[in-house]
Each structure stands twice: as C-alpha cells, then as structure tokens.
Design a protein around this motif. Structure first.
Motif, PDB file in Angstrom:
ATOM      1  N   LYS A 134       0.823  -1.204   0.000  1.00  0.00           N
ATOM      2  CA  LYS A 134       0.000   0.000   0.000  1.00  0.00           C
ATOM      3  C   LYS A 134       0.861   1.260   0.000  1.00  0.00           C
ATOM      4  O   LYS A 134       0.491   2.289  -0.579  1.00  0.00           O
ATOM      5  CB  LYS A 134      -0.923  -0.016   1.228  1.00  0.00           C
ATOM      6  CG  LYS A 134      -1.873   1.169   1.323  1.00  0.00           C
ATOM      7  CD  LYS A 134      -2.930   1.125   0.213  1.00  0.00           C
ATOM      8  CE  LYS A 134      -3.981   2.186   0.417  1.00  0.00           C
ATOM      9  NZ  LYS A 134      -5.023   2.161  -0.643  1.00  0.00           N
TER      10      LYS A 134
ATOM     11  N   ASN B  30      -8.110  -6.956   1.275  1.00  0.00           N
ATOM     12  CA  ASN B  30      -9.302  -6.128   1.490  1.00  0.00           C
ATOM     13  C   ASN B  30      -9.001  -4.970   2.435  1.00  0.00           C
ATOM     14  O   ASN B  30      -9.492  -3.845   2.236  1.00  0.00           O
ATOM     15  CB  ASN B  30     -10.432  -6.999   2.049  1.00  0.00           C
ATOM     16  CG  ASN B  30     -11.744  -6.251   2.142  1.00  0.00           C
ATOM     17  OD1 ASN B  30     -12.253  -5.728   1.158  1.00  0.00           O
ATOM     18  ND2 ASN B  30     -12.303  -6.195   3.349  1.00  0.00           N
TER      19      ASN B  30
ATOM     20  N   ASN C  98      -7.414  -2.166   0.682  1.00  0.00           N
ATOM     21  CA  ASN C  98      -8.245  -1.649  -0.411  1.00  0.00           C
ATOM     22  C   ASN C  98      -7.612  -1.847  -1.795  1.00  0.00           C
ATOM     23  O   ASN C  98      -7.587  -0.936  -2.623  1.00  0.00           O
ATOM     24  CB  ASN C  98      -8.552  -0.162  -0.192  1.00  0.00           C
ATOM     25  CG  ASN C  98      -9.340   0.086   1.070  1.00  0.00           C
ATOM     26  OD1 ASN C  98     -10.322  -0.601   1.347  1.00  0.00           O
ATOM     27  ND2 ASN C  98      -8.891   1.052   1.867  1.00  0.00           N
ATOM     28  N   ALA C  99      -7.083  -3.054  -2.030  1.00  0.00           N
ATOM     29  CA  ALA C  99      -6.581  -3.382  -3.361  1.00  0.00           C
ATOM     30  C   ALA C  99      -7.724  -3.248  -4.363  1.00  0.00           C
ATOM     31  O   ALA C  99      -8.845  -3.704  -4.111  1.00  0.00           O
ATOM     32  CB  ALA C  99      -6.013  -4.800  -3.388  1.00  0.00           C
ATOM     33  N   LEU C 100      -7.451  -2.621  -5.484  1.00  0.00           N
ATOM     34  CA  LEU C 100      -8.507  -2.337  -6.456  1.00  0.00           C
ATOM     35  C   LEU C 100      -8.917  -3.585  -7.226  1.00  0.00           C
ATOM     36  O   LEU C 100     -10.087  -3.782  -7.545  1.00  0.00           O
ATOM     37  CB  LEU C 100      -8.026  -1.260  -7.430  1.00  0.00           C
ATOM     38  CG  LEU C 100      -9.088  -0.646  -8.348  1.00  0.00           C
ATOM     39  CD1 LEU C 100     -10.162   0.058  -7.520  1.00  0.00           C
ATOM     40  CD2 LEU C 100      -8.439   0.351  -9.310  1.00  0.00           C
ATOM     41  N   GLU C 101      -7.956  -4.435  -7.527  1.00  0.00           N
ATOM     42  CA  GLU C 101      -8.242  -5.667  -8.264  1.00  0.00           C
ATOM     43  C   GLU C 101      -7.334  -6.763  -7.744  1.00  0.00           C
ATOM     44  O   GLU C 101      -6.140  -6.552  -7.521  1.00  0.00           O
ATOM     45  CB  GLU C 101      -8.018  -5.468  -9.768  1.00  0.00           C
ATOM     46  CG  GLU C 101      -8.388  -6.683 -10.606  1.00  0.00           C
ATOM     47  CD  GLU C 101      -8.216  -6.452 -12.103  1.00  0.00           C
ATOM     48  OE1 GLU C 101      -8.577  -7.357 -12.885  1.00  0.00           O
ATOM     49  OE2 GLU C 101      -7.707  -5.374 -12.485  1.00  0.00           O
TER      50      GLU C 101
ATOM     51  N   TRP D  33      -2.221  -8.418  -7.185  1.00  0.00           N
ATOM     52  CA  TRP D  33      -3.114  -7.314  -6.841  1.00  0.00           C
ATOM     53  C   TRP D  33      -2.543  -6.003  -7.350  1.00  0.00           C
ATOM     54  O   TRP D  33      -1.344  -5.851  -7.556  1.00  0.00           O
ATOM     55  CB  TRP D  33      -3.382  -7.261  -5.343  1.00  0.00           C
ATOM     56  CG  TRP D  33      -2.205  -6.942  -4.470  1.00  0.00           C
ATOM     57  CD1 TRP D  33      -1.859  -5.738  -3.924  1.00  0.00           C
ATOM     58  CD2 TRP D  33      -1.196  -7.872  -3.999  1.00  0.00           C
ATOM     59  NE1 TRP D  33      -0.720  -5.848  -3.159  1.00  0.00           N
ATOM     60  CE2 TRP D  33      -0.294  -7.137  -3.190  1.00  0.00           C
ATOM     61  CE3 TRP D  33      -0.987  -9.239  -4.193  1.00  0.00           C
ATOM     62  CZ2 TRP D  33       0.804  -7.743  -2.576  1.00  0.00           C
ATOM     63  CZ3 TRP D  33       0.117  -9.829  -3.593  1.00  0.00           C
ATOM     64  CH2 TRP D  33       0.987  -9.080  -2.800  1.00  0.00           C
ATOM     65  N   THR D  34      -3.447  -5.053  -7.572  1.00  0.00           N
ATOM     66  CA  THR D  34      -3.048  -3.736  -8.040  1.00  0.00           C
ATOM     67  C   THR D  34      -3.911  -2.676  -7.378  1.00  0.00           C
ATOM     68  O   THR D  34      -5.050  -2.945  -6.964  1.00  0.00           O
ATOM     69  CB  THR D  34      -3.165  -3.640  -9.579  1.00  0.00           C
ATOM     70  OG1 THR D  34      -2.674  -2.359 -10.008  1.00  0.00           O
ATOM     71  CG2 THR D  34      -4.604  -3.810 -10.047  1.00  0.00           C
ATOM     72  N   PHE D  35      -3.354  -1.477  -7.264  1.00  0.00           N
ATOM     73  CA  PHE D  35      -4.089  -0.329  -6.751  1.00  0.00           C
ATOM     74  C   PHE D  35      -4.432   0.647  -7.877  1.00  0.00           C
ATOM     75  O   PHE D  35      -4.976   1.721  -7.625  1.00  0.00           O
ATOM     76  CB  PHE D  35      -3.239   0.388  -5.691  1.00  0.00           C
ATOM     77  CG  PHE D  35      -2.911  -0.466  -4.500  1.00  0.00           C
ATOM     78  CD1 PHE D  35      -3.799  -0.608  -3.442  1.00  0.00           C
ATOM     79  CD2 PHE D  35      -1.700  -1.148  -4.428  1.00  0.00           C
ATOM     80  CE1 PHE D  35      -3.508  -1.391  -2.343  1.00  0.00           C
ATOM     81  CE2 PHE D  35      -1.388  -1.943  -3.336  1.00  0.00           C
ATOM     82  CZ  PHE D  35      -2.282  -2.058  -2.299  1.00  0.00           C
TER      83      PHE D  35
ATOM     84  N   ASN E 234      -6.290   1.594 -11.621  1.00  0.00           N
ATOM     85  CA  ASN E 234      -7.374   1.188 -12.525  1.00  0.00           C
ATOM     86  C   ASN E 234      -6.823   0.962 -13.919  1.00  0.00           C
ATOM     87  O   ASN E 234      -5.623   1.146 -14.179  1.00  0.00           O
ATOM     88  CB  ASN E 234      -8.501   2.236 -12.530  1.00  0.00           C
ATOM     89  CG  ASN E 234      -8.017   3.610 -12.992  1.00  0.00           C
ATOM     90  OD1 ASN E 234      -7.176   3.726 -13.878  1.00  0.00           O
ATOM     91  ND2 ASN E 234      -8.582   4.661 -12.397  1.00  0.00           N
TER      92      ASN E 234
ATOM     93  N   GLN F 295      -4.992   3.850 -15.599  1.00  0.00           N
ATOM     94  CA  GLN F 295      -3.726   4.110 -14.944  1.00  0.00           C
ATOM     95  C   GLN F 295      -2.688   3.052 -15.310  1.00  0.00           C
ATOM     96  O   GLN F 295      -1.502   3.366 -15.503  1.00  0.00           O
ATOM     97  CB  GLN F 295      -3.910   4.155 -13.429  1.00  0.00           C
ATOM     98  CG  GLN F 295      -4.673   5.371 -12.934  1.00  0.00           C
ATOM     99  CD  GLN F 295      -5.016   5.269 -11.457  1.00  0.00           C
ATOM    100  OE1 GLN F 295      -5.370   4.209 -10.953  1.00  0.00           O
ATOM    101  NE2 GLN F 295      -4.907   6.393 -10.752  1.00  0.00           N
ATOM    102  N   GLN F 296      -3.142   1.805 -15.430  1.00  0.00           N
ATOM    103  CA  GLN F 296      -2.219   0.745 -15.818  1.00  0.00           C
ATOM    104  C   GLN F 296      -1.683   0.987 -17.238  1.00  0.00           C
ATOM    105  O   GLN F 296      -0.492   0.818 -17.497  1.00  0.00           O
ATOM    106  CB  GLN F 296      -2.921  -0.608 -15.753  1.00  0.00           C
ATOM    107  CG  GLN F 296      -3.242  -1.072 -14.331  1.00  0.00           C
ATOM    108  CD  GLN F 296      -3.991  -2.389 -14.313  1.00  0.00           C
ATOM    109  OE1 GLN F 296      -3.764  -3.243 -15.165  1.00  0.00           O
ATOM    110  NE2 GLN F 296      -4.877  -2.552 -13.354  1.00  0.00           N
TER     111      GLN F 296
END
Length: 315
Positions: free
Chosen positions: A253, A280, A283-286, A304-306, A308, A311-312
């Motif tokens: 994070k 969780n 707050n991992a986005l995916e 996991w990624t933070f 969207n 942004q990727q």
C-alpha cells in the motif's frame, strides 16, 4: 504405465512442456552426462534425490533454453525447479499483456522486482532471456547476493540485473524500492514454513516421496532439512508464508503508485482466506488468483493492483 511425454498443465509458452531431451541437454552441458541413467521405463533420466544431479540438470537447462553459460550455487542453497519457475514468469507476463492488446510487453522498459532473489537468481535469469525485462533482485542474505552477483558478472548481465541487500528482516519493500522508482511487476516465492522444525518435517516428507534411500540419507545428514539446499531465510520465517505475505501486502500500500502489479506465490491453499482479508484491508482495487500445477504439485499466484485500467495503460 509409461508416463505421457508432455506436461500439458504448464503454461502454453513454457518451453519445458515436453519431457526432458537428455541427449540435447548433455550436448548443451557435458557435466550432466554422469548423472543420466535409464529409469524403470527404459527412458533416460536422473536421480532427482541427488542434489548434484539436479544442479547439473539446471545448468544444462539454463544453457540450452536460456543461453546462461555460467550458473552455480553454494552447497546447501536452494536449487529451484526451472519449469515451475518459468511458469510464474509467463503467467505474470499475461497480466501485462491485458493492457497491451494481448501482447506481452518486452524490453528493458519493463522493470521487475524479485523479492528474495536468492543465490540461484533464477527469475531474473529467465525473465531477461524470455522477455528482455530489467530486474532488481533483493535479499536479506549477503552471501546469496554475492553468489548472484557472480552469476550476473559471468554472464554479462549487469546492465539488466541490479542486486540489493535488504537490511531489515522485518521489511519486504521498505528499504528496497527507492523514492520515485517504478516497477511493472513485483514477484516473490515466500518462505514456506514457520519454523526450523516444520521445515525439517517437510523435507522428510519430500524424501519419502522420492523413495530413494530415505533412511540411509537422513541418518547420514546432520540436518535432513537441506535436501536440495535452502538456507533458513529461504525455507522458513516466523509465521511462515501467511505472515510473510501479510507484511508484503501491508507494505505494498505504501508503494501503490510505484508498481502496476504486486504478485506472490502462495503454496498453501489454506492461506488464501487470510491473504484475501489482508488485501481487502489495504483496499486493493483488483485481485487475481492464477492456479498453477506441475505434476502433483499445486500452487497459485495471487496478484493485486491499486491502479485502474487507464492508470495501468498510462504506466
């Protein structure tokens, strides 16, 4: 019944889907020749309970498939199974391909951090050869990094592989990722066991699975833990895989904007619920779980990624 000649469970791009061609491997590395014998099916093979034979096989595989001409590890350090390690790389490459019209991005603009690179440095070697990626390899073991640096130097890879000593045993990314530094991927094969005793018991089970002179070998070893090598930091840490990955997730994070995908192997399926809870909390986005298998061994990658999707792609 004679085994199938393919390993269809491996990733489609994995060059090790076919059974080993020992004639070609011996041509690539003559040091393998003394270890090749006919098995009970009449096929050429090696004794996979013999650490020297396994190391010679790795040297031949690295020469034949990856043009790594010089590779060695000190005694009692981890000697990794190359087909499974290659699978990890190919599956995380697919994560990057999602935002590149299904094509895996290649070249040194793709930077990857290998947490726990080890003396064998296997992931950077495979990744630089397969995809021409640039790697940073981090480890808490200075002796392991010294050996890894020898491999880098011997194969003229200093322009694409950078090694860093992690000074804190309590940290994963902190102290390794520099301010403003960016990575497309991080990867890790975390310590599996939670204690020395657990590691020794696991090795005993592995010896029994190999069914090769188990009692004799164990009685002749001061520590039966080191069957294929593996120093303490490679095999266990306090709290085992679950605790190590929890720390990794918590620290990820802090570097949310500096990496597209954080990834780790998870060997124990029972650890997945706690991994998902930790993700969780940050707050991992995916979150993506990728199942892998090699023979009877089952494992999985959790990524996991933070960031969207836009942004990727911009990253």
């Amino acid at each position: 019944m004679k085994p199938d000649n393919t390993k269809s469970e491996l990733h489609p791009r994995n060059p090790h889907r076919e059974r080993y061609d020992f004639d070609l491997l011996v041509q690539a590395s003559s040091a393998l020749a003394p270890y090749v014998k006919l098995n009970k099916y009449g096929d050429a093979s090696i004794d996979f309970s013999d650490a020297k034979a396994v190391k010679a096989l790795n040297q031949a595989l690295l020469k034949q498939f990856y043009q790594v001409l010089v590779w060695d590890i000190p005694e009692q350090y981890l000697c990794p199974p190359i087909p499974g390690r290659a699978d990890y790389l190919h599956y995380i490459a697919d994560l990057l391909a999602r935002d590149h019209a299904g094509v895996v991005p290649q070249g040194t603009s793709v930077r990857v951090l290998d947490v726990g690179v080890g003396a064998n440095m296997i992931y950077p070697l495979l990744g630089t050869r397969e995809y021409r990626w640039r790697f940073v390899g981090a480890d808490i073991d200075a002796k392991a990094l010294d050996n890894a640096q020898q491999i880098v130097n011997a194969n003229s890879l200093s322009n694409v592989i950078d090694l860093r000593l992690q000074l804190s045993k309590a940290s994963v990314f902190k102290g390794v990722i520099k301010q403003g530094e960016k990575f497309a991927l991080t990867m890790c094969n975390p310590p599996f066991h939670g204690s020395l005793e657990e590691a020794q018991a696991g090795t005993a089970r592995k010896w029994r699975g190999l069914d090769k002179h188990f009692a004799k070998r164990v009685s002749n070893e001061k520590s039966p833990m080191l069957n294929f090598g593996g120093q303490n930091a490679e095999l266990y840490c306090e709290g085992g895989e679950e605790a190590f990955v929890a720390t990794m997730i918590s620290e990820s994070k802090l570097f949310a904007g500096q990496c597209v995908w954080f990834t780790t192997l998870i060997s124990k399926a029972a650890n997945l619920p706690s991994v998902y809870r930790a993700l969780n909390r940050v707050n991992a986005l995916e979150v993506i779980t990728i199942e892998m298998s090699q023979g009877q061994k089952r494992s999985r990658i959790v990524a996991w990624t933070f960031l969207n999707a836009s942004q990727q792609r911009a990253f």
